[in-house]
Design a protein around this motif. Structure first.
Motif, PDB file in Angstrom:
ATOM      1  N   PHE A 231      12.298   5.288  -3.990  1.00  0.00           N
ATOM      2  CA  PHE A 231      11.804   6.598  -4.392  1.00  0.00           C
ATOM      3  C   PHE A 231      11.888   7.576  -3.228  1.00  0.00           C
ATOM      4  O   PHE A 231      11.619   7.216  -2.084  1.00  0.00           O
ATOM      5  N   LYS A 232      12.239   8.819  -3.548  1.00  0.00           N
ATOM      6  CA  LYS A 232      12.370   9.872  -2.551  1.00  0.00           C
ATOM      7  C   LYS A 232      11.520  11.074  -2.943  1.00  0.00           C
ATOM      8  O   LYS A 232      11.184  11.268  -4.104  1.00  0.00           O
ATOM      9  N   THR A 233      11.184  11.889  -1.950  1.00  0.00           N
ATOM     10  CA  THR A 233      10.471  13.135  -2.209  1.00  0.00           C
ATOM     11  C   THR A 233      11.432  14.154  -2.802  1.00  0.00           C
ATOM     12  O   THR A 233      12.649  13.923  -2.860  1.00  0.00           O
ATOM     13  N   LYS A 234      10.911  15.293  -3.221  1.00  0.00           N
ATOM     14  CA  LYS A 234      11.782  16.320  -3.800  1.00  0.00           C
ATOM     15  C   LYS A 234      12.768  16.871  -2.774  1.00  0.00           C
ATOM     16  O   LYS A 234      13.798  17.428  -3.139  1.00  0.00           O
ATOM     17  N   GLU A 235      12.461  16.695  -1.476  1.00  0.00           N
ATOM     18  CA  GLU A 235      13.388  17.123  -0.419  1.00  0.00           C
ATOM     19  C   GLU A 235      14.442  16.062  -0.115  1.00  0.00           C
ATOM     20  O   GLU A 235      15.300  16.262   0.747  1.00  0.00           O
ATOM     21  N   GLY A 236      14.363  14.919  -0.820  1.00  0.00           N
ATOM     22  CA  GLY A 236      15.333  13.867  -0.611  1.00  0.00           C
ATOM     23  C   GLY A 236      14.979  12.883   0.484  1.00  0.00           C
ATOM     24  O   GLY A 236      15.798  12.031   0.844  1.00  0.00           O
ATOM     25  N   LYS A 237      13.755  12.944   1.020  1.00  0.00           N
ATOM     26  CA  LYS A 237      13.336  12.022   2.068  1.00  0.00           C
ATOM     27  C   LYS A 237      12.795  10.732   1.448  1.00  0.00           C
ATOM     28  O   LYS A 237      12.142  10.749   0.402  1.00  0.00           O
ATOM     29  N   PHE A 238      13.074   9.617   2.105  1.00  0.00           N
ATOM     30  CA  PHE A 238      12.619   8.319   1.608  1.00  0.00           C
ATOM     31  C   PHE A 238      11.094   8.279   1.553  1.00  0.00           C
ATOM     32  O   PHE A 238      10.417   8.580   2.538  1.00  0.00           O
ATOM     33  N   ALA A 239      10.552   7.891   0.390  1.00  0.00           N
ATOM     34  CA  ALA A 239       9.104   7.771   0.234  1.00  0.00           C
ATOM     35  C   ALA A 239       8.667   6.307   0.304  1.00  0.00           C
ATOM     36  O   ALA A 239       7.850   5.933   1.141  1.00  0.00           O
ATOM     37  N   TYR A 240       9.210   5.480  -0.587  1.00  0.00           N
ATOM     38  CA  TYR A 240       8.879   4.058  -0.550  1.00  0.00           C
ATOM     39  C   TYR A 240       9.871   3.267  -1.389  1.00  0.00           C
ATOM     40  O   TYR A 240      10.564   3.817  -2.248  1.00  0.00           O
ATOM     41  N   SER A 241       9.929   1.973  -1.108  1.00  0.00           N
ATOM     42  CA  SER A 241      10.809   1.077  -1.852  1.00  0.00           C
ATOM     43  C   SER A 241       9.994   0.241  -2.825  1.00  0.00           C
ATOM     44  O   SER A 241       8.924  -0.268  -2.481  1.00  0.00           O
ATOM     45  N   ASP A 242      10.493   0.109  -4.039  1.00  0.00           N
ATOM     46  CA  ASP A 242       9.862  -0.721  -5.064  1.00  0.00           C
ATOM     47  C   ASP A 242      10.831  -1.827  -5.479  1.00  0.00           C
ATOM     48  O   ASP A 242      11.037  -2.081  -6.655  1.00  0.00           O
ATOM     49  N   LYS A 243      11.435  -2.446  -4.487  1.00  0.00           N
ATOM     50  CA  LYS A 243      12.402  -3.512  -4.740  1.00  0.00           C
ATOM     51  C   LYS A 243      11.814  -4.851  -4.318  1.00  0.00           C
ATOM     52  O   LYS A 243      11.670  -5.138  -3.131  1.00  0.00           O
ATOM     53  N   PHE A 244      11.415  -5.658  -5.305  1.00  0.00           N
ATOM     54  CA  PHE A 244      10.832  -6.967  -5.087  1.00  0.00           C
ATOM     55  C   PHE A 244      11.424  -7.950  -6.087  1.00  0.00           C
ATOM     56  O   PHE A 244      11.795  -7.564  -7.199  1.00  0.00           O
ATOM     57  N   SER A 245      11.450  -9.219  -5.714  1.00  0.00           N
ATOM     58  CA  SER A 245      11.578 -10.253  -6.742  1.00  0.00           C
ATOM     59  C   SER A 245      10.198 -10.414  -7.373  1.00  0.00           C
ATOM     60  O   SER A 245       9.185 -10.006  -6.789  1.00  0.00           O
ATOM     61  N   LEU A 246      10.132 -11.007  -8.540  1.00  0.00           N
ATOM     62  CA  LEU A 246       8.830 -11.182  -9.194  1.00  0.00           C
ATOM     63  C   LEU A 246       7.903 -12.031  -8.331  1.00  0.00           C
ATOM     64  O   LEU A 246       6.727 -11.693  -8.154  1.00  0.00           O
ATOM     65  N   ASP A 247       8.417 -13.116  -7.769  1.00  0.00           N
ATOM     66  CA  ASP A 247       7.583 -13.988  -6.931  1.00  0.00           C
ATOM     67  C   ASP A 247       7.047 -13.246  -5.708  1.00  0.00           C
ATOM     68  O   ASP A 247       5.875 -13.362  -5.361  1.00  0.00           O
ATOM     69  N   THR A 248       7.928 -12.482  -5.054  1.00  0.00           N
ATOM     70  CA  THR A 248       7.502 -11.741  -3.860  1.00  0.00           C
ATOM     71  C   THR A 248       6.456 -10.699  -4.220  1.00  0.00           C
ATOM     72  O   THR A 248       5.464 -10.515  -3.503  1.00  0.00           O
ATOM     73  N   TYR A 249       6.663 -10.015  -5.338  1.00  0.00           N
ATOM     74  CA  TYR A 249       5.727  -8.992  -5.789  1.00  0.00           C
ATOM     75  C   TYR A 249       4.344  -9.599  -6.049  1.00  0.00           C
ATOM     76  O   TYR A 249       3.319  -9.083  -5.579  1.00  0.00           O
ATOM     77  N   LEU A 250       4.312 -10.695  -6.811  1.00  0.00           N
ATOM     78  CA  LEU A 250       3.031 -11.284  -7.182  1.00  0.00           C
ATOM     79  C   LEU A 250       2.308 -11.858  -5.966  1.00  0.00           C
ATOM     80  O   LEU A 250       1.088 -11.761  -5.861  1.00  0.00           O
ATOM     81  N   THR A 251       3.058 -12.449  -5.039  1.00  0.00           N
ATOM     82  CA  THR A 251       2.445 -12.957  -3.808  1.00  0.00           C
ATOM     83  C   THR A 251       1.853 -11.815  -2.992  1.00  0.00           C
ATOM     84  O   THR A 251       0.733 -11.908  -2.470  1.00  0.00           O
ATOM     85  N   MET A 252       2.622 -10.725  -2.861  1.00  0.00           N
ATOM     86  CA  MET A 252       2.148  -9.544  -2.129  1.00  0.00           C
ATOM     87  C   MET A 252       0.845  -9.020  -2.726  1.00  0.00           C
ATOM     88  O   MET A 252      -0.145  -8.790  -2.026  1.00  0.00           O
ATOM     89  N   LEU A 253       0.822  -8.855  -4.046  1.00  0.00           N
ATOM     90  CA  LEU A 253      -0.347  -8.264  -4.685  1.00  0.00           C
ATOM     91  C   LEU A 253      -1.529  -9.222  -4.698  1.00  0.00           C
ATOM     92  O   LEU A 253      -2.682  -8.803  -4.504  1.00  0.00           O
ATOM     93  N   TYR A 254      -1.259 -10.508  -4.890  1.00  0.00           N
ATOM     94  CA  TYR A 254      -2.337 -11.500  -4.908  1.00  0.00           C
ATOM     95  C   TYR A 254      -3.107 -11.486  -3.588  1.00  0.00           C
ATOM     96  O   TYR A 254      -4.342 -11.460  -3.564  1.00  0.00           O
ATOM     97  N   GLU A 255      -2.376 -11.510  -2.485  1.00  0.00           N
ATOM     98  CA  GLU A 255      -3.015 -11.485  -1.165  1.00  0.00           C
ATOM     99  C   GLU A 255      -3.899 -10.256  -1.008  1.00  0.00           C
ATOM    100  O   GLU A 255      -5.035 -10.338  -0.518  1.00  0.00           O
ATOM    101  N   ARG A 256      -3.401  -9.119  -1.423  1.00  0.00           N
ATOM    102  CA  ARG A 256      -4.142  -7.870  -1.237  1.00  0.00           C
ATOM    103  C   ARG A 256      -5.342  -7.777  -2.172  1.00  0.00           C
ATOM    104  O   ARG A 256      -6.387  -7.234  -1.781  1.00  0.00           O
ATOM    105  N   LEU A 257      -5.241  -8.316  -3.365  1.00  0.00           N
ATOM    106  CA  LEU A 257      -6.394  -8.315  -4.266  1.00  0.00           C
ATOM    107  C   LEU A 257      -7.516  -9.203  -3.736  1.00  0.00           C
ATOM    108  O   LEU A 257      -8.702  -8.877  -3.881  1.00  0.00           O
ATOM    109  N   ILE A 258      -7.159 -10.323  -3.105  1.00  0.00           N
ATOM    110  CA  ILE A 258      -8.173 -11.175  -2.468  1.00  0.00           C
ATOM    111  C   ILE A 258      -8.926 -10.394  -1.393  1.00  0.00           C
ATOM    112  O   ILE A 258     -10.158 -10.423  -1.306  1.00  0.00           O
ATOM    113  N   LEU A 259      -8.185  -9.669  -0.560  1.00  0.00           N
ATOM    114  CA  LEU A 259      -8.802  -8.884   0.504  1.00  0.00           C
ATOM    115  C   LEU A 259      -9.660  -7.755  -0.064  1.00  0.00           C
ATOM    116  O   LEU A 259     -10.745  -7.455   0.460  1.00  0.00           O
TER     117      LEU A 259
END
Length: 313
Positions: free
Chosen positions: A73-101
Motif C-alpha cells: 500500500f502507498k500514500t496518495k503521493e506514491g510513498k510506501f506505507a506498508y506491506s500486507d504480503k504474508f503467507s497464512l501461517d506467517t500471518y496467523l503466527t504474527m497476529l497470535y503473538e501480538r494478541l497474547i501480548l
C-alpha cells in the motif's frame, strides 16, 4: 464446539530493549487538554514488551491489522506505507503473538476490538476464543459500507468488515447508557429483527444529548453519518484509513473519559484522533515512517499533548 490451537508459537514476554523519547509536543491552547498521548515507532511486539515491563495497563485496545491482501500500500503521493504480503501461517503466527501480548497489557476491566475482513475473520475469531476465552466474547460488529466491494469473480459485492469485540475478564462492562441511546429506536431509528436484535440501516441521527458536540468536532453531519460513516472530509491520503465516526461509537461503548486507549497498528492515526476528541489518553504504535509522519501531523493539527518515541537500537 471448542477449537484449540495446538501448534502454538512460544511467546517471549520480556525484552532488553527500551523506549527512547524523541520529542515532547505540548498543546498551544489556552484551554490545556486534560488528556495526553504517546506515539511510538517500531515493531509493535517489542514495544508491547517494553510497555509490559513499565507496568502499563490499557483500558481499551483497537487494532486494524493487515488483511492478508497480498498487496503493498502507498500514500496518495506514491510513498510506501506498508506491506500486507504474508503467507497464512506467517500471518496467523504474527497476529497470535501480538494478541497474547495485548491480553497481558489489558487491565482486568479492559476490552479489545479487532477489525478484520472476510479473508481472516474465521481464523481470528478462533484465535480470540482461544486467547481471551469464549466466555469473554462480547459481540461481532458488522461495519457495512456503501462504496467499493465490487469483484469480477463474485456476483455479490463484498461490502462489510467484521469487528470482533472481546473482554479480558468478566469484570468488563460496556457503557450501557450510550449503548441504549445508540440502539434505541426513539433516538436512532433502529429496527428490531425477529430475534429481538437491534440493527440500523438508515441515517444515524445525532439527536441525543452529548453527541451533537462530538459530531461537530469531527466535522461530520447527520447527512453523511451513515453505517459507512463518511470520511471524505477527513481523508489525509493514507491507505485503508478508517472514519473517525466508527471510532467514536466503539470508544464510547467500551471506554470512559480519562481511560487509556491503544492502537498497535495505528496507520493514519484515526484512533488517536478519536481518543483525543473524546478525552481519552492514547498510545499509538506503527513501524512505518509514513504512518508515524501522518499521525504526528494529524495530532499536531488537533493541538494535542503527546510524546513521540521509538525503540532504542
Amino acid at each position: 464446539m471448542r477449537i484449540q490451537i495446538t501448534d502454538k508459537p512460544t511467546i517471549k514476554i520480556d525484552t532488553d530493549r527500551t523506549l527512547t523519547t524523541i520529542e515532547h509536543i505540548q498543546s498551544s491552547s489556552l484551554l490545556m487538554p486534560t488528556n495526553s498521548g504517546h506515539l511510538i515507532q517500531g515493531d509493535n511486539a517489542e514495544i508491547m514488551r517494553c510497555l509490559l515491563k513499565q507496568g502499563v495497563k490499557i483500558d481499551l485496545i483497537y487494532i486494524d491489522p493487515p488483511y492478508l491482501t497480498n498487496l503493498d500500500f502507498k500514500t496518495k503521493e506514491g510513498k510506501f506505507a506498508y506491506s500486507d504480503k504474508f503467507s497464512l501461517d506467517t500471518y496467523l503466527t504474527m497476529l497470535y503473538e501480538r494478541l497474547i501480548l495485548m491480553k497481558q497489557l489489558l487491565s482486568e476491566k479492559g476490552s479489545i476490538y479487532v477489525h478484520v475482513d472476510y479473508r481472516t475473520s474465521a481464523y481470528v475469531r478462533m484465535m480470540m476464543d482461544e486467547i481471551f476465552g469464549e466466555e469473554n466474547f462480547r459481540n461481532e460488529i458488522i461495519w457495512a459500507y456503501r462504496s467499493g466491494g465490487a469483484s469480477k469473480n463474485f456476483s455479490l459485492a463484498r461490502k462489510h468488515d467484521y469487528i470482533l469485540f472481546y473482554a479480558k475478564t468478566t469484570q468488563f462492562r460496556t457503557n450501557t447508557l450510550y449503548e441504549r441511546q445508540y440502539l434505541h429506536k426513539s433516538f436512532m431509528g433502529s429496527k428490531v429483527d425477529s430475534n429481538r436484535r437491534y440493527y440500523v440501516d438508515t441515517i444515524l441521527r445525532d439527536v441525543f444529548e452529548g453527541e451533537i458536540n462530538i459530531i461537530e468536532n469531527a466535522q461530520v453531519t447527520s447527512h453523511n453519518l451513515r453505517p459507512v460513516l463518511n470520511l471524505s472530509s477527513e481523508r489525509i491520503g493514507y491507505p485503508t484509513q478508517k472514519p473517525e465516526g466508527v471510532m467514536f461509537i466503539l470508544l464510547k461503548i467500551a471506554s470512559n473519559e480519562g481511560d487509556l486507549v491503544a492502537d498497535f497498528f495505528c496507520g493514519s492515526g484515526t484512533t488517536a484522533a478519536a481518543a483525543h476528541k473524546l478525552n481519552r489518553n492514547w498510545i499509538c504504535v506503527d513501524m512505518g515512517d509514513e504512518a508515524i509522519k501522518t499521525t504526528k501531523e494529524r495530532m499536531l493539527n488537533l493541538d494535542s499533548n503527546f510524546t513521540l518515541s521509538n525503540l532504542n537500537k
